[in-house]
Design a protein around this motif. Structure first.
Motif, PDB file in Angstrom:
ATOM      1  N   ALA A  16       1.075  -1.249  -0.046  1.00 37.56           N
ATOM      2  CA  ALA A  16      -0.074  -0.020   0.038  1.00 37.56           C
ATOM      3  C   ALA A  16       0.914   1.107  -0.183  1.00 37.56           C
ATOM      4  CB  ALA A  16      -0.822  -0.031   1.324  1.00 37.56           C
ATOM      5  N   GLY A  17       1.796   1.195   0.783  1.00 34.41           N
ATOM      6  CA  GLY A  17       2.892   2.335   0.660  1.00 34.41           C
ATOM      7  C   GLY A  17       3.315   2.669  -0.789  1.00 34.41           C
ATOM      8  N   PHE A  18       3.680   1.554  -1.378  1.00 39.19           N
ATOM      9  CA  PHE A  18       4.156   1.857  -2.466  1.00 39.19           C
ATOM     10  C   PHE A  18       3.286   2.508  -3.671  1.00 39.19           C
ATOM     11  CE2 PHE A  18       7.932  -1.087  -1.267  1.00 39.19           C
ATOM     12  CZ  PHE A  18       9.131  -0.171  -1.671  1.00 39.19           C
ATOM     13  N   MET A  19       2.050   1.782  -3.693  1.00 37.02           N
ATOM     14  CA  MET A  19       0.821   2.254  -4.393  1.00 37.02           C
ATOM     15  C   MET A  19       0.753   3.725  -3.832  1.00 37.02           C
ATOM     16  SD  MET A  19      -1.683  -0.714  -4.501  1.00 37.02           S
ATOM     17  CE  MET A  19      -2.866   0.268  -5.189  1.00 37.02           C
ATOM     18  N   ILE A  20       0.872   4.383  -2.725  1.00 37.43           N
ATOM     19  CA  ILE A  20       0.903   5.766  -2.278  1.00 37.43           C
ATOM     20  C   ILE A  20       1.912   6.495  -2.985  1.00 37.43           C
ATOM     21  CG2 ILE A  20       0.794   7.301  -0.318  1.00 37.43           C
ATOM     22  CD1 ILE A  20      -0.325   5.027   1.355  1.00 37.43           C
ATOM     23  N   VAL A  21       3.292   5.864  -3.052  1.00 36.87           N
ATOM     24  CA  VAL A  21       4.329   6.630  -3.741  1.00 36.87           C
ATOM     25  C   VAL A  21       4.109   6.860  -5.197  1.00 36.87           C
ATOM     26  CG1 VAL A  21       6.435   6.324  -4.326  1.00 36.87           C
ATOM     27  CG2 VAL A  21       5.844   5.936  -1.810  1.00 36.87           C
ATOM     28  N   GLY A  22       3.439   5.798  -5.930  1.00 38.00           N
ATOM     29  CA  GLY A  22       3.099   5.781  -7.224  1.00 38.00           C
ATOM     30  C   GLY A  22       2.131   6.898  -7.285  1.00 38.00           C
ATOM     31  N   ALA A  23       1.066   6.975  -6.457  1.00 39.09           N
ATOM     32  CA  ALA A  23      -0.051   8.095  -6.775  1.00 39.09           C
ATOM     33  C   ALA A  23       0.665   9.430  -6.632  1.00 39.09           C
ATOM     34  CB  ALA A  23      -1.035   7.860  -5.728  1.00 39.09           C
TER      35      ALA A  23
ATOM     36  N   ARG B 241       8.846  23.859  -8.244  1.00 36.52           N
ATOM     37  CA  ARG B 241       8.093  24.925  -7.546  1.00 36.52           C
ATOM     38  C   ARG B 241       7.509  24.470  -6.305  1.00 36.52           C
ATOM     39  NH1 ARG B 241       5.332  23.440 -12.055  1.00 36.52           N
ATOM     40  NH2 ARG B 241       3.173  23.026 -11.917  1.00 36.52           N
ATOM     41  N   PRO B 242       7.015  25.265  -5.462  1.00 39.55           N
ATOM     42  CA  PRO B 242       6.717  24.604  -4.154  1.00 39.55           C
ATOM     43  C   PRO B 242       5.857  23.255  -4.177  1.00 39.55           C
ATOM     44  CG  PRO B 242       6.770  27.151  -4.058  1.00 39.55           C
ATOM     45  CD  PRO B 242       6.948  26.498  -5.584  1.00 39.55           C
ATOM     46  N   ARG B 243       4.897  23.383  -4.969  1.00 39.15           N
ATOM     47  CA  ARG B 243       3.851  22.249  -5.106  1.00 39.15           C
ATOM     48  C   ARG B 243       4.850  21.020  -5.441  1.00 39.15           C
ATOM     49  NH1 ARG B 243      -1.381  21.785  -8.604  1.00 39.15           N
ATOM     50  NH2 ARG B 243      -2.074  23.284  -7.296  1.00 39.15           N
ATOM     51  N   ILE B 244       5.684  21.210  -6.597  1.00 38.20           N
ATOM     52  CA  ILE B 244       6.598  20.214  -6.805  1.00 38.20           C
ATOM     53  C   ILE B 244       7.326  19.555  -5.804  1.00 38.20           C
ATOM     54  CG2 ILE B 244       8.147  18.985  -8.711  1.00 38.20           C
ATOM     55  CD1 ILE B 244       5.283  19.816  -9.763  1.00 38.20           C
ATOM     56  N   TYR B 245       8.199  20.409  -5.146  1.00 39.63           N
ATOM     57  CA  TYR B 245       9.099  20.214  -4.161  1.00 39.63           C
ATOM     58  C   TYR B 245       8.384  19.503  -3.035  1.00 39.63           C
ATOM     59  CZ  TYR B 245      12.771  23.051  -5.828  1.00 39.63           C
ATOM     60  OH  TYR B 245      13.794  23.596  -6.781  1.00 39.63           O
ATOM     61  N   ALA B 246       7.059  19.711  -2.490  1.00 42.45           N
ATOM     62  CA  ALA B 246       6.463  19.113  -1.633  1.00 42.45           C
ATOM     63  C   ALA B 246       6.094  17.666  -1.887  1.00 42.45           C
ATOM     64  CB  ALA B 246       4.922  19.888  -1.354  1.00 42.45           C
ATOM     65  N   TYR B 247       5.877  17.407  -3.305  1.00 46.58           N
ATOM     66  CA  TYR B 247       5.648  15.953  -3.845  1.00 46.58           C
ATOM     67  C   TYR B 247       6.907  15.209  -3.698  1.00 46.58           C
ATOM     68  CZ  TYR B 247       0.935  17.268  -5.917  1.00 46.58           C
ATOM     69  OH  TYR B 247      -0.331  17.746  -5.950  1.00 46.58           O
ATOM     70  N   ILE B 248       7.980  15.929  -4.006  1.00 51.03           N
ATOM     71  CA  ILE B 248       9.136  15.275  -4.138  1.00 51.03           C
ATOM     72  C   ILE B 248       9.506  15.023  -2.470  1.00 51.03           C
ATOM     73  CG2 ILE B 248      11.637  15.375  -4.535  1.00 51.03           C
ATOM     74  CD1 ILE B 248      10.911  17.146  -7.008  1.00 51.03           C
ATOM     75  N   ALA B 249       9.286  15.783  -1.705  1.00 50.56           N
ATOM     76  CA  ALA B 249       9.664  15.599  -0.328  1.00 50.56           C
ATOM     77  C   ALA B 249       8.816  14.545   0.344  1.00 50.56           C
ATOM     78  CB  ALA B 249       9.474  16.728   0.587  1.00 50.56           C
ATOM     79  N   ALA B 250       7.548  14.299  -0.109  1.00 47.84           N
ATOM     80  CA  ALA B 250       6.689  13.399   0.425  1.00 47.84           C
ATOM     81  C   ALA B 250       7.082  11.950  -0.159  1.00 47.84           C
ATOM     82  CB  ALA B 250       5.074  13.488  -0.140  1.00 47.84           C
ATOM     83  N   ILE B 251       7.443  11.843  -1.534  1.00 47.42           N
ATOM     84  CA  ILE B 251       8.033  10.698  -1.979  1.00 47.42           C
ATOM     85  C   ILE B 251       9.289  10.382  -1.267  1.00 47.42           C
ATOM     86  CG2 ILE B 251       8.992   9.898  -4.295  1.00 47.42           C
ATOM     87  CD1 ILE B 251       7.028  11.491  -5.688  1.00 47.42           C
ATOM     88  N   VAL B 252      10.289  11.203  -1.047  1.00 47.33           N
ATOM     89  CA  VAL B 252      11.544  10.735  -0.503  1.00 47.33           C
ATOM     90  C   VAL B 252      11.125  10.295   0.985  1.00 47.33           C
ATOM     91  CG1 VAL B 252      13.725  11.584   0.382  1.00 47.33           C
ATOM     92  CG2 VAL B 252      13.127  12.425  -1.736  1.00 47.33           C
TER      93      VAL B 252
END
Length: 453
Positions: free
Chosen positions: A81-88, A318-329
């Motif tokens: 489920a965690g990997f699916m969340i990362v994919g989403a 931009r901030p939104r993309i950085y937030a996504y990257i931070a969540a993925i990491v």
């Protein structure tokens, strides 16, 4: 700003069948590399074995998942489920940066649709030939082309179905059963069902899946902002359209409609951004080729953001993309840590609930338990079973040998000594399994009769 004039689509592209023209270009090369790599992974991974075991196998019959040498149990489902969340989250990041590039370059529906279009082009000819063929009556040549097309479609759909099922049932078993003509009715039915679904989705329905069945087309706009790159037609440069290039007041668009002919969903990108657009870049490649031949600058149709169209700065990061990257990491880091520290042995303890306690011949008070022990480590192991309490006595098997993926169910009895001080006896007990690699334990309860005052 000059308004885009309303032009009707090619009628065959709206009310009837969409005749897609294949094109070449920069984005099509990228798409083919990505889709080709993903297809090779899909078809080949099921055939790769590690230590005699298929490296990716969702074995529902034994409630196990074999994943690149790791054995996972139902208790590890949260990792998947965690990997699916990362994919989403990655999908959201891609949508915020470059709209629906996932749909155009990596979505299985799009990949298989392009393969079926390629087969259609090989067997029935290019777009204009197919249109002419459909306006004529039936003859032997037309019938043979249709039979060839649908036969290849059915063969590829069947291969896809067998491979997909091969991730849930060992694919070598399926292949051997087919070769030996020993395929069960149940397995034949599953292969037939998934083959029909592939045949219909990629061969007959195609763009209707993206336009009407896929929910992503409906909520994608939520993830867009003025910095999102979308496929857009340059109105100022392209209008007014004119096929006669000698006209002084005409724009760069010669109204060749190649951007419509190559679109897998049959839209006219010159009418503006539409929900059916899957950002495959086919219209960009077709238009760039025309502009090159007309000795005009390329980019009449291109990926561009709303801010870029207005001459404003429009960074991809931009901030939104950085937030996504931070969540993925962060999530990926946790998942890696969880995989590394995943339990190699799972112990489930089920206490007999019908009889709270029993008294044996020696007068001891005993509780009955069933232990389900499963080895989900890579190496074979021998375990010593016991209790963490020296005040209680364990009756049952003390040594257990479990190979990788093996599970065993054992019955145990835990007894308290005669005339033991109940105030000293634990009400919570731990069943333990230990070997040189470590120790595992599972908590349960121990019930004693209440002493009368």
């Amino acid at each position: 700003m000059q308004q885009i004039p309303v032009h009707q689509h090619d009628p065959k592209q709206v009310d009837g069948k969409i005749y897609v023209r294949l094109t070449e270009g920069h984005f099509q090369q990228i798409r083919r590399v990505i889709s080709g790599g993903l297809m090779l992974m899909f078809f080949l991974t099921a055939w790769i074995n590690l230590d005699g075991q298929q490296i990716v196998l969702f074995d529902f019959s034994s409630r196990r998942l074999h994943l690149f040498g790791m054995l996972m149990s139902p208790k590890d489902i949260y990792l998947l489920a965690g990997f699916m969340i990362v994919g989403a989250i990655l999908l959201f990041a891609l949508a915020s940066a470059y709209s629906r590039v996932w749909c155009g370059f990596a979505c299985p529906q799009s990949i298989w649709t392009w393969v079926f279009i390629r087969i259609e082009t090989i067997t029935e000819g290019r777009r204009n030939n197919r249109i002419k063929d459909d306006t004529k009556g039936w003859n032997t040549a037309k019938l043979s082309r249709r039979i060839a097309k649908h036969s290849l479609w059915a063969a590829f759909a069947t291969l896809t179905s067998m491979t997909f099922i091969g991730y849930f049932v060992p694919i070598r078993e399926i292949a051997n059963d087919i070769i030996s003509l020993n395929l069960s009715l149940e397995m034949f039915s599953w292969i037939l069902i998934f083959a029909l679904l592939t045949y219909v989705n990629a061969g007959l329905v195609r763009e209707k899946v993206c336009a009407h069945m896929c929910p992503y087309a409906r909520f994608q706009s939520v993830m867009f902002d003025p910095d999102t790159r979308n496929i857009s037609y340059d109105v100022e440069r392209g209008e007014p359209r004119h096929k006669n290039r000698s006209s002084n007041d005409s724009g760069d668009c010669i109204d060749c409609k190649l951007c419509v002919h190559v679109c897998p969903t049959g839209i006219d990108i010159r009418q503006g951004l539409q929900s059916d657009c899957i950002s495959c870049g086919a219209c960009i490649d077709a238009c760039d080729d025309v502009m090159t031949r007309m000795r005009r600058p390329t980019g009449l149709i291109r990926f561009i953001s709303e801010n870029q169209e207005q001459g404003k700065a429009s960074p991809v990061l931009r901030p939104r993309i950085y937030a996504y990257i931070a969540a993925i990491v962060m999530i990926s880091g946790y998942l890696i840590w969880a995989f590394v520290n995943k339990e190699a042995l799972i112990i489930d303890v089920i206490r007999d609930r019908q009889t709270l306690f029993v008294t044996n011949g020696a007068g001891e008070v005993c509780n009955e338990y069933k232990l389900i022990v499963e080895n989900v480590s890579i190496a074979n192991n021998s375990f010593t079973l016991g209790l963490d309490s020296t005040l209680l006595r364990l009756e049952g098997k003390s040594q257990l040998n479990l190979q990788q993926g093996q599970r065993d169910e054992l019955n145990y009895r835990v007894c308290a000594p005669v005339n033991a001080d109940t105030s000293l006896l634990p009400r919570q007990i731990n069943f333990t399994a230990a070997n040189s690699a470590g120790q595992w334990q599972q908590l349960s309860s121990f019930i004693m009769p209440q002493q009368r005052r």
